[in-house]
Design a protein around this motif. Structure first.
Motif, short mmCIF file in Angstrom:
data_model
loop_
_atom_site.label_atom_id
_atom_site.label_comp_id
_atom_site.label_asym_id
_atom_site.label_seq_id
_atom_site.Cartn_x
_atom_site.Cartn_y
_atom_site.Cartn_z
N UNK A 299 46.35 31.80 38.43
CA UNK A 299 45.65 32.70 37.50
C UNK A 299 46.57 33.38 36.50
N UNK A 300 46.40 33.02 35.25
CA UNK A 300 47.19 33.66 34.21
C UNK A 300 46.70 35.03 33.82
N UNK A 301 45.47 35.39 34.25
CA UNK A 301 44.90 36.68 33.87
C UNK A 301 45.30 37.80 34.82
N UNK A 302 45.90 37.47 35.95
CA UNK A 302 46.29 38.49 36.92
C UNK A 302 47.71 38.99 36.66
N UNK A 467 35.52 44.76 43.72
CA UNK A 467 35.77 44.17 42.39
C UNK A 467 36.56 45.15 41.52
N UNK A 468 36.08 46.40 41.45
CA UNK A 468 36.74 47.39 40.60
C UNK A 468 38.09 47.81 41.16
N UNK A 469 38.21 47.87 42.49
CA UNK A 469 39.50 48.23 43.09
C UNK A 469 40.55 47.17 42.79
N UNK A 470 40.14 45.90 42.83
CA UNK A 470 41.08 44.83 42.50
C UNK A 470 41.50 44.90 41.04
N UNK A 471 40.58 45.31 40.15
CA UNK A 471 40.98 45.56 38.76
C UNK A 471 42.04 46.65 38.72
N UNK A 472 41.81 47.72 39.48
CA UNK A 472 42.76 48.83 39.47
C UNK A 472 44.13 48.41 40.01
N UNK A 473 44.17 47.32 40.80
CA UNK A 473 45.43 46.81 41.33
C UNK A 473 46.08 45.79 40.39
N UNK A 474 45.42 45.50 39.25
CA UNK A 474 46.04 44.62 38.27
C UNK A 474 45.46 43.22 38.21
N UNK A 475 44.39 42.94 38.94
CA UNK A 475 43.79 41.62 38.91
C UNK A 475 42.68 41.57 37.87
N UNK A 476 42.59 40.47 37.16
CA UNK A 476 41.58 40.31 36.13
C UNK A 476 40.37 39.55 36.64
N UNK A 477 39.41 39.33 35.75
CA UNK A 477 38.23 38.55 36.11
C UNK A 477 38.59 37.09 36.34
N UNK A 478 37.68 36.38 36.97
CA UNK A 478 37.86 34.93 37.12
C UNK A 478 37.28 34.18 35.93
N UNK A 492 35.50 37.92 44.59
CA UNK A 492 34.63 39.00 44.11
C UNK A 492 34.89 39.37 42.66
N UNK A 493 35.81 38.68 41.98
CA UNK A 493 36.19 39.07 40.63
C UNK A 493 35.36 38.39 39.55
N UNK A 494 34.35 37.63 39.95
CA UNK A 494 33.48 36.99 38.98
C UNK A 494 32.23 37.80 38.72
N UNK A 495 31.35 37.25 37.89
CA UNK A 495 30.10 37.91 37.54
C UNK A 495 28.89 37.15 38.08
N UNK A 496 29.12 36.21 39.00
CA UNK A 496 28.00 35.40 39.47
C UNK A 496 27.54 35.91 40.83
N UNK A 497 27.96 35.30 41.92
CA UNK A 497 27.48 35.70 43.23
C UNK A 497 28.42 36.67 43.92
N UNK A 498 27.89 37.37 44.93
CA UNK A 498 28.68 38.29 45.75
C UNK A 498 29.00 37.64 47.09
N UNK A 499 30.16 37.98 47.63
CA UNK A 499 30.57 37.44 48.92
C UNK A 499 31.24 38.54 49.73
N UNK A 500 31.35 38.31 51.02
CA UNK A 500 31.85 39.34 51.92
C UNK A 500 33.36 39.24 52.05
#
Length: 697
Positions: A299-302, A467-478, A492-500
């Motif tokens: 992932x180049x966005x992370x 999802x938002x916590x991972x953003x706060x840690x520097x990870x971007x969307x998928x 969990x970084x996408x906008x489609x389905x949710x997973x556990x």
């Protein structure tokens, strides 16, 4: 050397600037370490396996032409380099039939098993956001269980998986579909809400309403529960078409063909008997493969993982309708600290995580209530939160009251607002949450937590919070504009389905980049300490140097097998050996065991505690152990724990022993050992002591 002098020498060594380090005579090992590259280079491999494709139609150079071949990750003045190599294979006919058997026996075919997208209504709603539309229609086709297919491929790989890397399967089951898309096939990746346990049959907030019930999230790709990804370009999907329309504007100049064309459409649009037609097909397939590689595997966005020692997630959940009959206690199911801590520990297991979630009535917090009302307004009966300014106000005015903004470790502060008939707007659109800079804020209307009966839990906020916590840690969307395929995953970084939880791709990125930084840091420190220890002639120092090199080499070998926990343990061992090397070069005095004893006294053979007071005012005590020689034959060793005053260990299981010889060993970080005199206990003397104690009593 006297202790004060030792302390002065070590202090000078540690503080001496690099430019003033003394010269020294290098051993061969030291020379090799000194000449080692300043950067870290990792060689990753992605093995692409085609299943169901004609060999004569696949042109590997054309297909691979646009795929990433390197990721450069800056770390101070150094760089972590990920080289990406590709291996390519065709699955044989037998393997194809095995996969087909799994697909056919784990799928459901029916007239309303899937969902189709009404693009006209979607376009209308985009132009008229205040007029919600029904954009989803039922469709016929075959719904395939993605989990079972993924698990089978993991258990029955077509090729030997790379030690450091992934296998990417590209399937073709065009023969399951009918011309004109009357019947299609797709995959069910079991999207589920973490908090309610409900299977996700709804889409994002603009269509999370009664006009769009029973939405099927059709996946054309899936992966993230193991180190594989599966892409089926022949599968039906509506999400890429939705994303193309919703996030972009006509004429969609930068779009890729796979957003609107499945494999059958593409094949029909070209002449495969020509080189140009075959080249166009391979370009189409390469573009389809690009997203899961560039946004999941490499992932180049992370940003690289935060290289820290601990993590804290502090969350406030505000119930805003208590006066209207919604008690705070009714919302405690929407997330909990154990769930969040488990997800974060899964993502970055090398540090301790602390999570604290409080459920509060906002009426009890006037400052928060005022802040919310300042950055929101009521329009036609709906509360509209102005997301950007409110997020900034929370960051500037409130965050510092709950977490320490100067702490270099991970400190994420989160706020969840739960209110009836509410939505948040930012950047001209409607969203559920925002995250970044160590802060997350979620605005989710009360109605969206429940099924239409307003009683049955539907969806909480754990997935959104993660999802938002991972953003706060520097990870971007998928995803990025026109690159949406990687949202077909477990992340969990996408906008489609949710997973556990988090995906294996998320975990591998965070853990590998954390270990990269840890190794670079240790190698730099090792070079520095080699200079500091150059004049030492102690064999302990030489041993520690050798052990450091061995530990670093073993860590690299484990990294190259994606054994992240094993690599972390070896790097931690290298850290400890460097510390021993440094202290052993200037400290040759053993620690002092001032007092030690047992509880109870006289000793009980079935169970007793040994305590010891140990001092070392320079290098510091590394470990203390209790040794018990049973019947003069069998020696048992027990590691002591430090309780702030004493080192203690509990010894059990000597009921059948005739004699015990007990003593204490102590080591300091300078590799100096102290051993106490041994004390022998026999059952006869113990019984005499016990009788004497009774008589005295």
């Amino acid at each position: 050397m006297p202790r004060p002098a030792l302390a002065l020498v070590l202090s000078c060594l540690i503080l001496l600037p690099f430019g003033q380090l003394p010269t020294f005579s290098e051993t061969e090992a030291e020379r090799q370490i000194a000449l080692a590259p300043a950067d870290i280079v990792r060689d990753w491999t992605i093995h692409i396996v085609t299943v169901g494709y004609r060999h004569d139609l696949i042109n590997w150079p054309t297909l691979l032409a646009g795929l990433p071949t390197q990721r450069d990750i800056p770390f101070g003045s150094q760089t972590i380099i990920y080289n990406i190599g590709y291996q390519l294979s065709f699955a044989n006919d037998s393997y194809l039939e095995d996969v087909r058997g799994i697909v056919m026996s784990n799928s459901v075919n029916g007239s309303e098993t899937g969902t189709g997208l009404d693009e006209s209504n979607l376009l209308y709603q985009k132009e008229n956001p205040d007029e919600p539309q029904c954009i989803f229609r039922p469709r016929a086709g075959r719904c395939i269980d993605a989990y079972i297919v993924e698990d089978w491929l993991i258990a029955n790989p077509a090729v030997t998986p790379p030690a450091l890397g992934y296998v990417l399967y590209m399937l073709n089951f065009s023969d399951l579909d009918t011309p004109g898309h009357g019947i299609e096939h797709w995959y069910d990746a079991h999207p589920v809400d973490t908090d309610s346990g409900q299977k996700q049959d709804w889409f994002r907030l603009e269509w999370d309403n009664a006009q769009n019930p029973n939405v099927t999230l059709e996946y054309a790709g899936f992966g993230g529960r193991g180190n594989i990804y599966v892409l089926d370009p022949s599968a039906d999907q509506w999400y890429l078409r939705w994303a193309r329309i919703w996030w972009s504007d006509p004429p969609y100049e930068n779009e890729y063909e796979h957003c609107t064309m499945d494999l059958e459409d593409k094949v029909q649009s070209v002449d495969l008997s020509t080189s140009a037609g075959r080249a166009s097909l391979n370009t189409y397939l390469g573009n389809y493969l690009y997203d899961p590689i560039a946004y999941l595997m490499m992932p180049g966005q992370h940003a690289p993982a935060a290289y820290v020692n601990s993590g804290l997630l502090r969350v406030l959940v505000f119930c805003m309708d208590v006066a209207d009959g919604i008690p705070v206690e009714s919302l405690t199911w929407i997330t909990n600290d154990a769930v969040q801590r488990a997800h974060l520990k899964e993502l970055l297991p090398f540090i301790p995580w602390q999570t604290e979630i409080d459920y509060l009535d906002i009426n009890d917090f006037p400052v928060w209530k005022t802040l919310f009302s300042t950055y929101s307004q009521v329009i036609d009966g709906k509360v509209i939160a102005d997301g950007g300014p409110m997020f900034d106000a929370i960051y500037e005015q409130m965050r510092w009251q709950y977490v320490d903004p100067s702490d270099p470790d991970v400190n994420v502060f989160g706020v969840v607002f739960v209110k009836k008939n509410m939505e948040m707007q930012v950047y001209g659109r409607t969203y559920t949450g925002l995250g970044g800079g160590g802060q997350t804020v979620v605005w989710k209307s009360w109605e969206r937590y429940y099924r239409p009966d307003n009683v049955t839990p539907k969806s909480g906020v754990s997935s959104t919070q993660l999802h938002e916590t991972m953003h706060a840690m520097g990870l971007g969307h998928t995803w990025d504009y026109y690159h949406y395929v990687a949202d077909f995953s477990y992340s969990p970084l996408g906008y489609f389905g949710s997973h556990n939880g988090t995906s294996r791709f998320d975990q591998n990125w965070v853990q590998s980049t954390y270990l990269d930084q840890m190794e670079l840091d240790l190698r730099n420190y090792f070079r520095y300490c080699l200079n500091q220890c150059a004049s030492s002639t102690r064999p302990e120092t030489a041993l520690a140097e050798t052990k450091t090199i061995v530990s670093l080499d073993e860590a690299v070998a484990l990294y190259d097998r994606m054994d992240w926990q094993g690599c972390f343990r070896k790097l931690s061992a290298a850290h400890d050996w460097i510390r021993r090397m440094l202290y052993s070069s200037v400290d040759d005095e053993a620690p002092v065991v001032r007092h030690w004893g047992t509880v109870p006294e006289p000793l009980n053979f079935s169970a007793f505690l040994v305590w010891a007071q140990v001092d070392d005012d320079f290098a510091g005590v590394e470990n203390v152990t209790v040794h018990a020689l049973v019947n003069g034959i069998s020696e048992h060793v027990f590691e002591c724990a430090f309780d702030g005053g004493n080192w203690t260990a509990t010894l059990l299981g000597f009921e059948d022993s005739v004699s015990l010889e007990v003593w204490v060993d102590a080591w300091d970080w300078g590799m100096n050992r102290a051993e106490t005199p041994r004390v022998t206990y026999t059952r006869e003397t113990m019984e005499d002591s016990l009788r004497g104690a009774i008589l005295l009593g």
